[in-house]
Design a protein around this motif. Sequence first.
Motif, PDB file in Angstrom:
ATOM      1  N   ASP A 126       5.132   6.877  12.054  1.00  0.00           N
ATOM      2  CA  ASP A 126       4.758   6.356  10.739  1.00  0.00           C
ATOM      3  C   ASP A 126       5.920   6.377   9.747  1.00  0.00           C
ATOM      4  O   ASP A 126       6.230   5.352   9.148  1.00  0.00           O
ATOM      5  CB  ASP A 126       3.551   7.116  10.178  1.00  0.00           C
ATOM      6  CG  ASP A 126       2.274   6.692  10.865  1.00  0.00           C
ATOM      7  OD1 ASP A 126       2.331   5.660  11.574  1.00  0.00           O
ATOM      8  OD2 ASP A 126       1.248   7.355  10.729  1.00  0.00           O
TER       9      ASP A 126
ATOM     10  N   PHE B 294       8.688   3.741  10.664  1.00  0.00           N
ATOM     11  CA  PHE B 294       8.402   2.372  10.251  1.00  0.00           C
ATOM     12  C   PHE B 294       8.425   2.262   8.734  1.00  0.00           C
ATOM     13  O   PHE B 294       8.882   1.268   8.185  1.00  0.00           O
ATOM     14  CB  PHE B 294       7.053   1.914  10.797  1.00  0.00           C
ATOM     15  CG  PHE B 294       7.048   1.799  12.290  1.00  0.00           C
ATOM     16  CD1 PHE B 294       8.234   1.559  12.966  1.00  0.00           C
ATOM     17  CD2 PHE B 294       5.891   1.928  13.026  1.00  0.00           C
ATOM     18  CE1 PHE B 294       8.258   1.454  14.340  1.00  0.00           C
ATOM     19  CE2 PHE B 294       5.912   1.825  14.407  1.00  0.00           C
ATOM     20  CZ  PHE B 294       7.094   1.584  15.065  1.00  0.00           C
TER      21      PHE B 294
ATOM     22  N   THR C  26      10.707  -0.271   6.732  1.00  0.00           N
ATOM     23  CA  THR C  26      10.024  -1.297   5.941  1.00  0.00           C
ATOM     24  C   THR C  26      10.469  -1.240   4.484  1.00  0.00           C
ATOM     25  O   THR C  26      10.681  -2.273   3.850  1.00  0.00           O
ATOM     26  CB  THR C  26       8.506  -1.111   6.029  1.00  0.00           C
ATOM     27  OG1 THR C  26       8.147  -0.989   7.404  1.00  0.00           O
ATOM     28  CG2 THR C  26       7.778  -2.287   5.434  1.00  0.00           C
TER      29      THR C  26
ATOM     30  N   ALA D  23     -13.158   1.440  -1.958  1.00  0.00           N
ATOM     31  CA  ALA D  23     -13.515   2.421  -0.939  1.00  0.00           C
ATOM     32  C   ALA D  23     -12.259   3.075  -0.376  1.00  0.00           C
ATOM     33  O   ALA D  23     -11.204   2.449  -0.326  1.00  0.00           O
ATOM     34  CB  ALA D  23     -14.283   1.730   0.173  1.00  0.00           C
ATOM     35  N   PRO D  24     -12.346   4.343   0.034  1.00  0.00           N
ATOM     36  CA  PRO D  24     -11.172   4.995   0.619  1.00  0.00           C
ATOM     37  C   PRO D  24     -10.710   4.271   1.878  1.00  0.00           C
ATOM     38  O   PRO D  24     -11.540   3.796   2.668  1.00  0.00           O
ATOM     39  CB  PRO D  24     -11.674   6.408   0.950  1.00  0.00           C
ATOM     40  CG  PRO D  24     -13.128   6.417   0.724  1.00  0.00           C
ATOM     41  CD  PRO D  24     -13.494   5.230  -0.081  1.00  0.00           C
TER      42      PRO D  24
ATOM     43  N   PHE E 188      -9.138   1.477   1.834  1.00  0.00           N
ATOM     44  CA  PHE E 188      -8.844   0.089   1.498  1.00  0.00           C
ATOM     45  C   PHE E 188      -7.439  -0.052   0.924  1.00  0.00           C
ATOM     46  O   PHE E 188      -6.782  -1.073   1.124  1.00  0.00           O
ATOM     47  CB  PHE E 188      -9.887  -0.434   0.508  1.00  0.00           C
ATOM     48  CG  PHE E 188      -9.830  -1.919   0.342  1.00  0.00           C
ATOM     49  CD1 PHE E 188     -10.178  -2.745   1.390  1.00  0.00           C
ATOM     50  CD2 PHE E 188      -9.406  -2.488  -0.844  1.00  0.00           C
ATOM     51  CE1 PHE E 188     -10.117  -4.116   1.257  1.00  0.00           C
ATOM     52  CE2 PHE E 188      -9.336  -3.864  -0.985  1.00  0.00           C
ATOM     53  CZ  PHE E 188      -9.691  -4.680   0.066  1.00  0.00           C
TER      54      PHE E 188
ATOM     55  N   ASP F 263      -4.741   1.421   1.894  1.00  0.00           N
ATOM     56  CA  ASP F 263      -3.786   1.250   2.994  1.00  0.00           C
ATOM     57  C   ASP F 263      -3.752  -0.193   3.465  1.00  0.00           C
ATOM     58  O   ASP F 263      -2.687  -0.739   3.771  1.00  0.00           O
ATOM     59  CB  ASP F 263      -4.184   2.151   4.168  1.00  0.00           C
ATOM     60  CG  ASP F 263      -3.925   3.608   3.858  1.00  0.00           C
ATOM     61  OD1 ASP F 263      -3.056   3.872   3.010  1.00  0.00           O
ATOM     62  OD2 ASP F 263      -4.596   4.469   4.455  1.00  0.00           O
ATOM     63  N   VAL F 264      -4.944  -0.809   3.532  1.00  0.00           N
ATOM     64  CA  VAL F 264      -5.025  -2.200   3.973  1.00  0.00           C
ATOM     65  C   VAL F 264      -4.262  -3.088   3.009  1.00  0.00           C
ATOM     66  O   VAL F 264      -3.446  -3.928   3.416  1.00  0.00           O
ATOM     67  CB  VAL F 264      -6.502  -2.648   4.057  1.00  0.00           C
ATOM     68  CG1 VAL F 264      -6.589  -4.108   4.455  1.00  0.00           C
ATOM     69  CG2 VAL F 264      -7.274  -1.776   5.030  1.00  0.00           C
TER      70      VAL F 264
ATOM     71  N   ALA G 221      -0.401  -2.658   3.312  1.00  0.00           N
ATOM     72  CA  ALA G 221       0.169  -3.378   4.449  1.00  0.00           C
ATOM     73  C   ALA G 221       0.198  -4.871   4.165  1.00  0.00           C
ATOM     74  O   ALA G 221       1.189  -5.557   4.446  1.00  0.00           O
ATOM     75  CB  ALA G 221      -0.623  -3.077   5.716  1.00  0.00           C
ATOM     76  N   ALA G 222      -0.896  -5.394   3.571  1.00  0.00           N
ATOM     77  CA  ALA G 222      -0.957  -6.828   3.279  1.00  0.00           C
ATOM     78  C   ALA G 222       0.124  -7.216   2.275  1.00  0.00           C
ATOM     79  O   ALA G 222       0.790  -8.247   2.430  1.00  0.00           O
ATOM     80  CB  ALA G 222      -2.340  -7.192   2.743  1.00  0.00           C
TER      81      ALA G 222
ATOM     82  N   MET H  94       3.004  -5.694   1.736  1.00  0.00           N
ATOM     83  CA  MET H  94       4.330  -5.648   2.355  1.00  0.00           C
ATOM     84  C   MET H  94       4.570  -6.928   3.156  1.00  0.00           C
ATOM     85  O   MET H  94       5.657  -7.507   3.122  1.00  0.00           O
ATOM     86  CB  MET H  94       4.454  -4.418   3.252  1.00  0.00           C
ATOM     87  CG  MET H  94       4.526  -3.131   2.442  1.00  0.00           C
ATOM     88  SD  MET H  94       5.142  -1.723   3.354  1.00  0.00           S
ATOM     89  CE  MET H  94       3.789  -1.311   4.388  1.00  0.00           C
ATOM     90  N   LEU H  95       3.529  -7.383   3.861  1.00  0.00           N
ATOM     91  CA  LEU H  95       3.661  -8.614   4.641  1.00  0.00           C
ATOM     92  C   LEU H  95       3.913  -9.800   3.712  1.00  0.00           C
ATOM     93  O   LEU H  95       4.774 -10.642   3.972  1.00  0.00           O
ATOM     94  CB  LEU H  95       2.402  -8.838   5.474  1.00  0.00           C
ATOM     95  CG  LEU H  95       2.419 -10.085   6.346  1.00  0.00           C
ATOM     96  CD1 LEU H  95       3.543 -10.009   7.355  1.00  0.00           C
ATOM     97  CD2 LEU H  95       1.097 -10.261   7.061  1.00  0.00           C
TER      98      LEU H  95
ATOM     99  N   LEU I  57       7.447  -9.955   2.506  1.00  0.00           N
ATOM    100  CA  LEU I  57       8.349 -10.459   3.538  1.00  0.00           C
ATOM    101  C   LEU I  57       8.195 -11.966   3.710  1.00  0.00           C
ATOM    102  O   LEU I  57       9.172 -12.680   3.931  1.00  0.00           O
ATOM    103  CB  LEU I  57       8.085  -9.757   4.863  1.00  0.00           C
ATOM    104  CG  LEU I  57       8.590  -8.327   4.942  1.00  0.00           C
ATOM    105  CD1 LEU I  57       8.232  -7.724   6.280  1.00  0.00           C
ATOM    106  CD2 LEU I  57      10.098  -8.308   4.748  1.00  0.00           C
ATOM    107  N   LEU I  58       6.935 -12.457   3.608  1.00  0.00           N
ATOM    108  CA  LEU I  58       6.713 -13.890   3.818  1.00  0.00           C
ATOM    109  C   LEU I  58       7.358 -14.701   2.696  1.00  0.00           C
ATOM    110  O   LEU I  58       7.922 -15.762   2.939  1.00  0.00           O
ATOM    111  CB  LEU I  58       5.217 -14.192   3.877  1.00  0.00           C
ATOM    112  CG  LEU I  58       4.508 -13.759   5.159  1.00  0.00           C
ATOM    113  CD1 LEU I  58       3.044 -14.097   5.112  1.00  0.00           C
ATOM    114  CD2 LEU I  58       5.150 -14.438   6.359  1.00  0.00           C
TER     115      LEU I  58
END
Lengths: 346, 294
Positions: free
Chosen positions: A250, A253, A257, A303-304, A306, A308-309, A312-313, A315-316, A319-320
């Motif tokens: 973890d 990465f 990142t 909600a707990p 969420f 993290d989701v 990650a989104a 960060m993506l 990059l995009l």
Amino acid sequence: MMRDLILRAAPLLALVALIVAISLLAGMADTVTTRRVILCLVNVVCVVGLYIFMGNSGVLNFSSVGFMAIGAYVAALLTMPAGPKGMFLPDLPVWLAATELPALAGPFLGALFCAIVALAVGLPIMRLSGIAAAIATFSLMFICYIVLGNWTSMTGGQISLMGLKSYVGLWTACAFAVGAVAVAFAYQETRWALALRASREDAVAARASGIRVARLRLGAFVLGAAVCGAGGALYGHFQGTLRVESFYLDPTFLLVTMLVVGGMRSLTGAVVGCLAISLLTEVLRLVEVGIPLPGTGAVVMVAPGFGDVVLAALMLLILLFRPNGITGGREILGNLAGSGHRHDQV
Amino acid sequence: MNAAIQIAVDAMSLGGLYALTALGIGLIFSVMRLANFAHAELVTCAAYALFALSGQPLVMAFSGAIVVAVALAVVTERIAFRPLRRADPTTMMIASFTVSMLIQKLLVFTLGSRPKSLDPVPMLSQAVSIGPTQVSLLKLVTIAVCAVLLLALTLFLKRTSFGLQMRAAAENFTMAQLTGVRANAVIVVAFALSGGLAAVVALLFAAQSGFVQPRLGVPLMITAFVATVIGGMGSLPGAVIGGLLVGVVTTLLQAYLPPDLRPFREAFLFALVILALLVRPNGLFPARGLKERI
């Protein structure tokens, strides 16, 4: 002359000012926030260590967390009070069990040890490029993890090592972050770093111009490993406990990142990437706990898990939309000095 | 003799799983130079599909897993990797990390991180005897499935027009495009195939481990990734042989290392990986067209 020097050092001064400003702000905040900022500054040290090699050479490096682990354990073993050390690690060699150095010696000796290890393992590995280098450094990290996690007499193996001196406060972390940035900046202004960046842009042309790529890479690798080692020592002494698990996939990465999201071709990118992702993490954590909207009775809350989701989104998405990172590989105030000092991208 | 058969079966079944995973990663790399770390999540999501359909007949459950993995592969290509096709390989690789992390966190968020037990093919959980030796039927089936799939994929690549286009794209993507190979179609098919392979791996791996959790595919993907690099990134036979090799070496280290060194066996494996790369930086079977022309 003086003016030239200041203009040339403008990126460094700006970054130092940024780090000090953040530390000043954090000093006024509550304890939890201060701790988050300390962790972020420790991460700045490590991401900058990663940048020294990866940014200048353009070669992927997954081994920095391994060096963090080595630095952390070396510092812990050399500075731990004899009491807890004897309790957790009864099988240490006698001289090591008796050693109790001043706490601040930890990061420096950790860095020194990492530099020696990096010199030894880097000597063969630095000949590799591209994906082979990525896998080789990844393997290094893995070997560190396995060895430290199973060398029970030295590290305690799978159990946590507790009772480290916890001296890493806000200003220690700030000082080391500033120091790491200064080291990285001083390095990237040398001709070796310039030659290394030339090899990053075109390895064949650089070689044809007489640049010894493997040797220059080794220099950057050793310096970067040392900085990461100091960062690892700070991390351990900030937490007060050491677990091998905290030096595995973890964080590996996460550090890479942070660097890529910030822009791996500039020191500013390393610092900004680390700050940006730490800030995002913190905001999302707050939203998970619930932020009361001022003026209304409503509370923004998700909600707990969420957070993290979303992280990650995001960060993506960064990059995009900015494949070269937030900074696009440019230094802050990097265009003040003459064109010779810009780190242009090709 | 007894132990030798046991070890051979272990080595080939483990190596076969690694080879199939490595092939899924290698297919993508060969056509678009993307080291797809999100391959792990194709396996994981397919395993969750098997879990969700665990009451159903095997054919149903397995088709569900294939649909999920193929759809996920194609969707990630469209959303995350197509826009980055011209970015440098590092950025693409990091993007695949973030895709992998996004799917993992979504799984944790929606389904929780606790392992869920499943047994997709209960009839395989018995032992059969080869001579005097008891061998797990599941492992034998794993070996057979891997062999059949490798054969089928080889035929597809060598005997069909689409296979020819894929091999051309792998060798020189720009040149292939110039001769009329449709780039998007080739890449989408590569992703779909890699999704299909991931579903098979998920079935075999979940049957062995007996549970599924959000990080199920990660260790498998990492080992397979290492295998593709050792075999020669971008070379499909290289990926298969690399996978088999890593499986065999892992099993041998497990079997023959002295007991007090056994906890360090993966350190030995990765030290061998570094050694192999030092001797052959482009892998055992370097792919043609990988080296840049000057």
